[in-house]
Design a protein around this motif. Structure first.
Motif, PDB file in Angstrom:
ATOM      1  N   CYS A  25       0.783  -1.184   0.147  1.00 55.37           N
ATOM      2  CA  CYS A  25      -0.043  -0.054  -0.016  1.00 55.37           C
ATOM      3  C   CYS A  25       0.796   1.257   0.040  1.00 55.37           C
ATOM      4  O   CYS A  25       0.309   2.427  -0.400  1.00 55.37           O
ATOM      5  N   CYS A  26       2.169   1.065   0.276  1.00 55.34           N
ATOM      6  CA  CYS A  26       3.031   2.561   0.257  1.00 55.34           C
ATOM      7  C   CYS A  26       3.074   2.907  -0.979  1.00 55.34           C
ATOM      8  O   CYS A  26       3.491   3.975  -1.441  1.00 55.34           O
ATOM      9  N   GLY A  28       0.865   3.702  -2.810  1.00 52.60           N
ATOM     10  CA  GLY A  28      -0.091   4.782  -3.076  1.00 52.60           C
ATOM     11  C   GLY A  28       0.325   6.109  -3.208  1.00 52.60           C
ATOM     12  O   GLY A  28      -0.158   7.061  -3.777  1.00 52.60           O
ATOM     13  N   VAL A  29       1.674   6.215  -2.459  1.00 54.74           N
ATOM     14  CA  VAL A  29       2.053   7.769  -2.555  1.00 54.74           C
ATOM     15  C   VAL A  29       2.581   8.006  -4.092  1.00 54.74           C
ATOM     16  O   VAL A  29       2.585   9.356  -4.189  1.00 54.74           O
ATOM     17  N   THR A  32      -0.552   9.811  -5.378  1.00 52.10           N
ATOM     18  CA  THR A  32      -1.154  10.718  -4.445  1.00 52.10           C
ATOM     19  C   THR A  32      -0.489  12.052  -4.493  1.00 52.10           C
ATOM     20  O   THR A  32       0.657  11.770  -4.501  1.00 52.10           O
ATOM     21  N   PRO A 183      -6.677  10.636   0.502  1.00 44.86           N
ATOM     22  CA  PRO A 183      -5.560   9.826   0.330  1.00 44.86           C
ATOM     23  C   PRO A 183      -4.415  10.418   0.564  1.00 44.86           C
ATOM     24  O   PRO A 183      -3.445   9.416   1.278  1.00 44.86           O
ATOM     25  N   GLN A 184      -3.992  11.582   0.594  1.00 47.99           N
ATOM     26  CA  GLN A 184      -2.627  11.947   1.041  1.00 47.99           C
ATOM     27  C   GLN A 184      -2.513  11.776   2.650  1.00 47.99           C
ATOM     28  O   GLN A 184      -1.369  11.091   2.907  1.00 47.99           O
ATOM     29  N   PHE A 187      -2.273   7.682   2.900  1.00 48.13           N
ATOM     30  CA  PHE A 187      -1.007   6.839   2.173  1.00 48.13           C
ATOM     31  C   PHE A 187       0.568   7.641   2.884  1.00 48.13           C
ATOM     32  O   PHE A 187       1.434   6.597   3.058  1.00 48.13           O
ATOM     33  N   TYR A 188       0.557   8.723   3.224  1.00 49.64           N
ATOM     34  CA  TYR A 188       1.689   9.221   3.720  1.00 49.64           C
ATOM     35  C   TYR A 188       1.764   9.022   5.039  1.00 49.64           C
ATOM     36  O   TYR A 188       2.654   8.933   5.849  1.00 49.64           O
ATOM     37  N   PHE A 191       0.348   4.757   5.775  1.00 50.22           N
ATOM     38  CA  PHE A 191       0.786   3.472   5.207  1.00 50.22           C
ATOM     39  C   PHE A 191       2.270   3.656   5.315  1.00 50.22           C
ATOM     40  O   PHE A 191       3.192   3.033   5.531  1.00 50.22           O
TER      41      PHE A 191
END
Length: 290
Positions: A25-26, A28-29, A32, A183-184, A187-188, A191
């Motif tokens: 899932c990291c 995702g950055v 994002t 989401p920011q 993910f930051y 995750f």
């Protein structure tokens, strides 16, 4: 690996779907929006979780190096659980076993005995070591709220992730000019930050028993590592810690920055914690002579 070490550590095949999920899932950055809000929430959650683990899980629940109220005890437990490294009873029970058998065949995560990968994270993923050793934490197992966290360690994690995403979405709706999104924050702030905390704390078991300086001649391979001292808010002064594990201070010299200890001193000034245990003068003098 001989049968004795396999038996004592429960070593075998190691795989963890939740741990793999967190790492995947990291990614995702990359999809994002970044920028200062992303960096800010990453740092804020990183520092919060490292402190909850170093001051809470390690120095309080594992070593009882200071005292606090039952309410703040639960705050430390809850914040530590949101770091997704299980609950304080499981964490402390295994850490106490480590100190009883450091770098021997009975040590559950010794890089000397079982290799770097196993010490770093292989042992965490092994199902045979997923059970809590309640015989090692009878002092804290008497609290129902800690037993609840032990039975439901993933509930606070899911709630924390959801709150971060919701907070980001709310800020986006109220102040879109700030550039914050759900989401920011997810993910930051959850995750990527959580996985960074994983590897920094895992490095204390692996790197800090292989690389660094040994001020004290203790019966294990612990070392002082200045980089981990900074990244892990004081935990990198690991040889100091293994020389006198029950004190709240791990940086024994003025230049050994121990941010967790400094924050505990602030909490003592606020009367939130008290009876902070210090290293004896004899130990400090021994360190100066070595």
């Amino acid at each position: 690996m001989n049968s004795a070490s396999t038996s004592s550590t429960g070593k075998g095949s190691s795989f963890s779907t939740p741990l793999l999920f967190m790492h995947v899932c990291c990614a995702g950055v990359f999809f994002t929006k970044g920028g200062w809000p992303a960096f800010g929430i990453f740092i804020a959650m990183y520092l919060l979780h490292v402190f909850a683990l170093t001051a809470g899980y390690h120095r309080y629940f594992s070593h009882k190096s200071f005292k606090t109220s039952r309410a703040f005890q639960f705050v430390l437990a809850l914040l530590g659980t949101t770091a997704a490294q299980r609950d304080p009873l499981w964490w402390a029970s295994h850490h106490r076993m480590h100190h009883q058998n450091a770098d021997t065949e009975e040590d559950i995560h010794s890089p000397k005995r079982h290799g770097f990968w196993w010490a770093h994270m292989g042992w965490v993923m092994n199902r045979r070591l997923s059970e809590t050793r309640f015989d090692k934490v009878r002092d804290f197992a008497k609290f129902p709220e800690l037993l609840w966290l032990n039975r439901h360690p993933f509930v606070p994690v899911v709630i924390a992730a959801s709150l971060l995403a919701a907070s980001g979405a709310l800020l986006n709706a109220l102040r879109p000019d700030w550039g914050v999104t759900g989401p920011q924050f997810l993910f930051y702030g959850f995750f990527l930050s959580t996985v960074a905390v994983y590897h920094v704390t895992f490095c204390i078991n692996s790197v800090a028993h292989l690389y660094g300086k040994r001020r004290f001649e203790v019966d294990d391979d612990s070392r002082n590592n200045w980089l981990l001292g900074l990244l892990a808010m004081g935990e990198g002064w690991h040889n100091n810690h293994h020389r006198y594990a029950v004190c709240a201070r791990q940086g024994f010299r003025w230049w050994e920055i121990d941010l967790s200890y400094l924050l505990l001193r602030v909490l003592q000034w606020l009367h939130i914690v008290w009876d902070i245990r210090e290293p004896p003068r004899a130990v400090l003098n021994e360190g100066r002579a070595s």
